[in-house]
Design a protein around this motif. Structure first.
Motif, PDB file in Angstrom:
ATOM      1  N   PRO A 214       0.782  -1.080  -0.133  1.00  0.00           N
ATOM      2  CA  PRO A 214      -0.021   0.015  -0.063  1.00  0.00           C
ATOM      3  C   PRO A 214       0.809   1.330  -0.076  1.00  0.00           C
ATOM      4  O   PRO A 214       0.342   2.385  -0.559  1.00  0.00           O
ATOM      5  N   GLN A 215       1.952   1.143   0.499  1.00  0.00           N
ATOM      6  CA  GLN A 215       2.726   2.240   0.632  1.00  0.00           C
ATOM      7  C   GLN A 215       3.466   2.831  -0.718  1.00  0.00           C
ATOM      8  O   GLN A 215       4.004   3.709  -0.879  1.00  0.00           O
ATOM      9  N   LEU A 216       3.154   1.787  -1.573  1.00  0.00           N
ATOM     10  CA  LEU A 216       3.616   2.312  -3.017  1.00  0.00           C
ATOM     11  C   LEU A 216       2.436   2.853  -3.893  1.00  0.00           C
ATOM     12  O   LEU A 216       2.326   2.830  -5.052  1.00  0.00           O
ATOM     13  N   MET A 217       1.379   3.489  -3.212  1.00  0.00           N
ATOM     14  CA  MET A 217       0.261   3.950  -3.750  1.00  0.00           C
ATOM     15  C   MET A 217       0.836   5.121  -4.868  1.00  0.00           C
ATOM     16  O   MET A 217       0.174   5.412  -5.702  1.00  0.00           O
ATOM     17  N   SER A 218       1.651   5.869  -3.983  1.00  0.00           N
ATOM     18  CA  SER A 218       2.085   7.248  -5.043  1.00  0.00           C
ATOM     19  C   SER A 218       2.748   6.669  -6.051  1.00  0.00           C
ATOM     20  O   SER A 218       2.607   7.071  -7.325  1.00  0.00           O
ATOM     21  N   GLU A 219       3.674   5.773  -5.691  1.00  0.00           N
ATOM     22  CA  GLU A 219       4.177   4.831  -7.134  1.00  0.00           C
ATOM     23  C   GLU A 219       3.271   4.177  -7.840  1.00  0.00           C
ATOM     24  O   GLU A 219       3.686   4.404  -9.118  1.00  0.00           O
ATOM     25  N   CYS A 220       2.357   3.950  -7.191  1.00  0.00           N
ATOM     26  CA  CYS A 220       1.172   3.138  -8.558  1.00  0.00           C
ATOM     27  C   CYS A 220       0.755   4.144  -9.313  1.00  0.00           C
ATOM     28  O   CYS A 220       0.426   3.929 -10.587  1.00  0.00           O
ATOM     29  N   LYS A 221       0.376   5.316  -8.875  1.00  0.00           N
ATOM     30  CA  LYS A 221       0.035   6.297  -9.641  1.00  0.00           C
ATOM     31  C   LYS A 221       0.850   6.759 -10.902  1.00  0.00           C
ATOM     32  O   LYS A 221       0.389   6.707 -12.087  1.00  0.00           O
ATOM     33  N   SER A 222       2.131   6.671 -10.494  1.00  0.00           N
ATOM     34  CA  SER A 222       2.913   6.796 -11.654  1.00  0.00           C
ATOM     35  C   SER A 222       2.962   5.696 -12.725  1.00  0.00           C
ATOM     36  O   SER A 222       3.251   5.720 -13.749  1.00  0.00           O
ATOM     37  N   VAL A 223       3.049   4.389 -11.771  1.00  0.00           N
ATOM     38  CA  VAL A 223       2.781   3.413 -12.567  1.00  0.00           C
ATOM     39  C   VAL A 223       1.558   3.154 -13.488  1.00  0.00           C
ATOM     40  O   VAL A 223       1.618   2.730 -14.456  1.00  0.00           O
ATOM     41  N   THR A 224       0.563   3.767 -12.884  1.00  0.00           N
ATOM     42  CA  THR A 224      -0.966   3.700 -13.831  1.00  0.00           C
ATOM     43  C   THR A 224      -0.598   4.772 -14.927  1.00  0.00           C
ATOM     44  O   THR A 224      -1.242   4.346 -16.097  1.00  0.00           O
ATOM     45  N   GLU A 225       0.108   5.776 -14.675  1.00  0.00           N
ATOM     46  CA  GLU A 225       0.354   6.664 -15.555  1.00  0.00           C
ATOM     47  C   GLU A 225       1.095   6.107 -16.713  1.00  0.00           C
ATOM     48  O   GLU A 225       0.808   5.963 -18.220  1.00  0.00           O
ATOM     49  N   LYS A 226       2.191   5.298 -16.404  1.00  0.00           N
ATOM     50  CA  LYS A 226       2.946   4.416 -17.274  1.00  0.00           C
ATOM     51  C   LYS A 226       2.077   3.376 -18.140  1.00  0.00           C
ATOM     52  O   LYS A 226       2.138   3.161 -19.210  1.00  0.00           O
ATOM     53  N   LEU A 227       1.488   2.881 -17.219  1.00  0.00           N
ATOM     54  CA  LEU A 227       0.339   1.849 -17.682  1.00  0.00           C
ATOM     55  C   LEU A 227      -0.416   2.306 -18.671  1.00  0.00           C
ATOM     56  O   LEU A 227      -0.834   1.914 -19.945  1.00  0.00           O
ATOM     57  N   GLN A 228      -1.115   3.656 -18.483  1.00  0.00           N
ATOM     58  CA  GLN A 228      -1.850   4.301 -19.463  1.00  0.00           C
ATOM     59  C   GLN A 228      -1.049   4.391 -20.596  1.00  0.00           C
ATOM     60  O   GLN A 228      -1.588   4.376 -21.827  1.00  0.00           O
ATOM     61  N   ALA A 229       0.032   5.119 -20.493  1.00  0.00           N
ATOM     62  CA  ALA A 229       0.987   5.583 -21.718  1.00  0.00           C
ATOM     63  C   ALA A 229       1.118   4.119 -22.480  1.00  0.00           C
ATOM     64  O   ALA A 229       1.190   3.929 -23.793  1.00  0.00           O
ATOM     65  N   ALA A 230       1.300   2.878 -21.715  1.00  0.00           N
ATOM     66  CA  ALA A 230       1.828   1.670 -22.212  1.00  0.00           C
ATOM     67  C   ALA A 230       0.763   1.212 -23.144  1.00  0.00           C
ATOM     68  O   ALA A 230       0.862   0.717 -24.113  1.00  0.00           O
ATOM     69  N   GLU A 231      -0.603   1.388 -22.405  1.00  0.00           N
ATOM     70  CA  GLU A 231      -1.821   0.979 -23.362  1.00  0.00           C
ATOM     71  C   GLU A 231      -2.050   1.723 -24.527  1.00  0.00           C
ATOM     72  O   GLU A 231      -2.399   0.939 -25.368  1.00  0.00           O
ATOM     73  N   GLN A 232      -1.670   2.981 -24.310  1.00  0.00           N
ATOM     74  CA  GLN A 232      -1.869   3.900 -25.462  1.00  0.00           C
ATOM     75  C   GLN A 232      -0.793   3.494 -26.514  1.00  0.00           C
ATOM     76  O   GLN A 232      -1.254   3.263 -27.761  1.00  0.00           O
ATOM     77  N   LYS A 233       0.295   3.096 -26.102  1.00  0.00           N
ATOM     78  CA  LYS A 233       1.252   2.743 -26.926  1.00  0.00           C
ATOM     79  C   LYS A 233       1.023   1.355 -27.579  1.00  0.00           C
ATOM     80  O   LYS A 233       1.119   1.058 -28.632  1.00  0.00           O
ATOM     81  N   ASN A 234       0.152   0.699 -26.738  1.00  0.00           N
ATOM     82  CA  ASN A 234       0.055  -0.749 -26.997  1.00  0.00           C
ATOM     83  C   ASN A 234      -1.290  -0.673 -28.212  1.00  0.00           C
ATOM     84  O   ASN A 234      -1.154  -1.133 -29.479  1.00  0.00           O
ATOM     85  N   LYS A 235      -2.039   0.324 -27.909  1.00  0.00           N
ATOM     86  CA  LYS A 235      -3.111   0.500 -28.904  1.00  0.00           C
ATOM     87  C   LYS A 235      -2.577   1.083 -30.372  1.00  0.00           C
ATOM     88  O   LYS A 235      -2.829   0.523 -31.469  1.00  0.00           O
ATOM     89  N   ASP A 236      -1.394   1.784 -30.084  1.00  0.00           N
ATOM     90  CA  ASP A 236      -0.898   2.393 -31.642  1.00  0.00           C
ATOM     91  C   ASP A 236      -0.146   1.381 -31.953  1.00  0.00           C
ATOM     92  O   ASP A 236      -0.205   1.130 -33.336  1.00  0.00           O
ATOM     93  N   LEU A 237       0.624   0.533 -31.090  1.00  0.00           N
ATOM     94  CA  LEU A 237       1.148  -0.809 -31.739  1.00  0.00           C
ATOM     95  C   LEU A 237       0.246  -1.621 -32.514  1.00  0.00           C
ATOM     96  O   LEU A 237       0.602  -2.326 -33.505  1.00  0.00           O
ATOM     97  N   GLU A 238      -0.997  -1.818 -31.824  1.00  0.00           N
ATOM     98  CA  GLU A 238      -1.976  -2.724 -32.360  1.00  0.00           C
ATOM     99  C   GLU A 238      -2.556  -2.217 -33.923  1.00  0.00           C
ATOM    100  O   GLU A 238      -2.810  -2.887 -34.759  1.00  0.00           O
ATOM    101  N   GLU A 239      -2.681  -0.653 -33.897  1.00  0.00           N
ATOM    102  CA  GLU A 239      -3.201  -0.106 -35.056  1.00  0.00           C
ATOM    103  C   GLU A 239      -1.972  -0.275 -36.079  1.00  0.00           C
ATOM    104  O   GLU A 239      -2.358  -0.821 -37.341  1.00  0.00           O
ATOM    105  N   LYS A 240      -0.824  -0.043 -35.584  1.00  0.00           N
ATOM    106  CA  LYS A 240       0.300  -0.341 -36.570  1.00  0.00           C
ATOM    107  C   LYS A 240       0.367  -1.727 -37.036  1.00  0.00           C
ATOM    108  O   LYS A 240       0.643  -2.002 -38.253  1.00  0.00           O
ATOM    109  N   VAL A 241       0.067  -2.717 -36.278  1.00  0.00           N
ATOM    110  CA  VAL A 241       0.187  -4.160 -36.533  1.00  0.00           C
ATOM    111  C   VAL A 241      -1.093  -4.551 -37.635  1.00  0.00           C
ATOM    112  O   VAL A 241      -0.802  -5.036 -38.586  1.00  0.00           O
ATOM    113  N   ARG A 242      -2.147  -3.844 -37.327  1.00  0.00           N
ATOM    114  CA  ARG A 242      -3.307  -3.932 -38.093  1.00  0.00           C
ATOM    115  C   ARG A 242      -2.915  -3.465 -39.459  1.00  0.00           C
ATOM    116  O   ARG A 242      -3.389  -4.251 -40.447  1.00  0.00           O
ATOM    117  N   ALA A 243      -2.422  -2.363 -39.289  1.00  0.00           N
ATOM    118  CA  ALA A 243      -2.136  -1.710 -40.756  1.00  0.00           C
ATOM    119  C   ALA A 243      -1.097  -2.496 -41.645  1.00  0.00           C
ATOM    120  O   ALA A 243      -1.298  -2.468 -42.600  1.00  0.00           O
TER     121      ALA A 243
END
Length: 290
Positions: A214-243
């Protein structure tokens, strides 16, 4: 009369008094030479006999004239008759010889006439054969000209087909390059999928950390942001893969279409090559017939 050799097996018998020329043919040059020699021999014998007869006539005439001055007419007539008998008895062997030679010459002349008629028939046959051969040659020449035109047309069409083949080969090179690019894209796609799996594992690890610590909540936020960025990147990669997949499918479809076109063209080219082969056989057969 005169006899002249006009060739190795042919001569001319000219009678200037009758204004007539006979052509005589022989089986060999030896027979011609023998005939010419015999002709000259007979001609010389006839000339000698004529000269002797002329001398006898002149001598008898002179003798009768001299005897007529001193003897009666009956004696002169007897002398003349005696001269005629002497002339007849003296000239008889030469006349028989000349008659025999004349008969031989007549036989040879008749044989030569038969040979001339035979040669005229053969000459007419040869002329007819020559006319037929000339007509066949003209027809062959016309056929050759027509085949030349067809050959030039086929050659031009062959050049066009060769140019088309070069264009298709260039297109095949482009297809090979496109295929190579597709392979590179496939490799890149596999790398992206591997990277995506690594990101998913990292995301899973980060989520576990967020649940356990639990003490890593603050760190989780950054991780979530990273996760979102990764998901967005994943989506971009999926779009690229689809293309990329769509590009690969389109390239495969275009490559199949080009292969089908190339196959049809090669079939048409085989047909043209077969026609050219048959045309070449026809030309060869014409050369053999000629």
């Amino acid at each position: 009369m005169t006899f002249t050799k006009t060739s190795q097996k042919f001569g001319q018998w000219a009678d200037s008094r009758a204004n007539t020329v006979f052509g005589l043919g022989f089986a060999s040059e030896q027979q011609l030479s023998k005939f010419a020699e015999k002709f000259q021999e007979v001609k010389e014998a006839a000339r000698l006999a004529r000269d002797k007869s002329q001398e006898k006539i002149e001598t008898s005439s002179n003798h009768s004239q001299e005897s007529g001055r001193d003897t009666p007419s009956s004696t002169r007539a007897s002398s003349v008759n005696g001269t005629d008998d002497e002339k007849a008895s003296h000239g008889s062997p030469a006349d028989e010889h000349l008659k025999s030679e004349n008969d031989k010459l007549k036989t040879a002349l008749a044989q030569s006439s038969m040979n001339v008629r035979k040669w005229e028939t053969e000459l007419q046959t040869l002329r007819e054969s020559n006319a037929r051969l000339s007509a066949a040659l003209q027809e062959s020449a016309a056929s050759v000209e027509q085949w030349k035109i067809q050959f030039l047309a086929s050659k031009e069409e062959n050049d066009q087909l060769r140019n088309k083949i070069e264009e298709l080969e260039a297109q095949c090179d482009e297809i090979n390059k496109e295929k190579e690019r597709n392979e590179n894209l496939s490799v890149r796609l596999q790398e992206l999928e591997s990277e995506l799996q690594d990101k998913e594992l990292e995301f899973e690890d980060l989520r576990k950390r967020g649940e356990i610590v639990p003490q890593l909540m603050s760190e989780c936020k950054s991780v979530t942001e990273k996760l979102q960025a990764a998901e967005q990147k994943n989506k971009d990669l999926e779009e690229k893969v689809r293309a990329l997949r769509m590009d690969v499918e389109e390239s495969k479809h275009r490559q199949g279409h080009l292969k089908t076109e190339l196959k049809h063209f090669l079939e048409a080219l085989d047909g043209k090559i077969e026609e050219l082969h048959e045309f070449r056989q026809g030309l060869s057969k014409l050369g053999v017939d000629n």
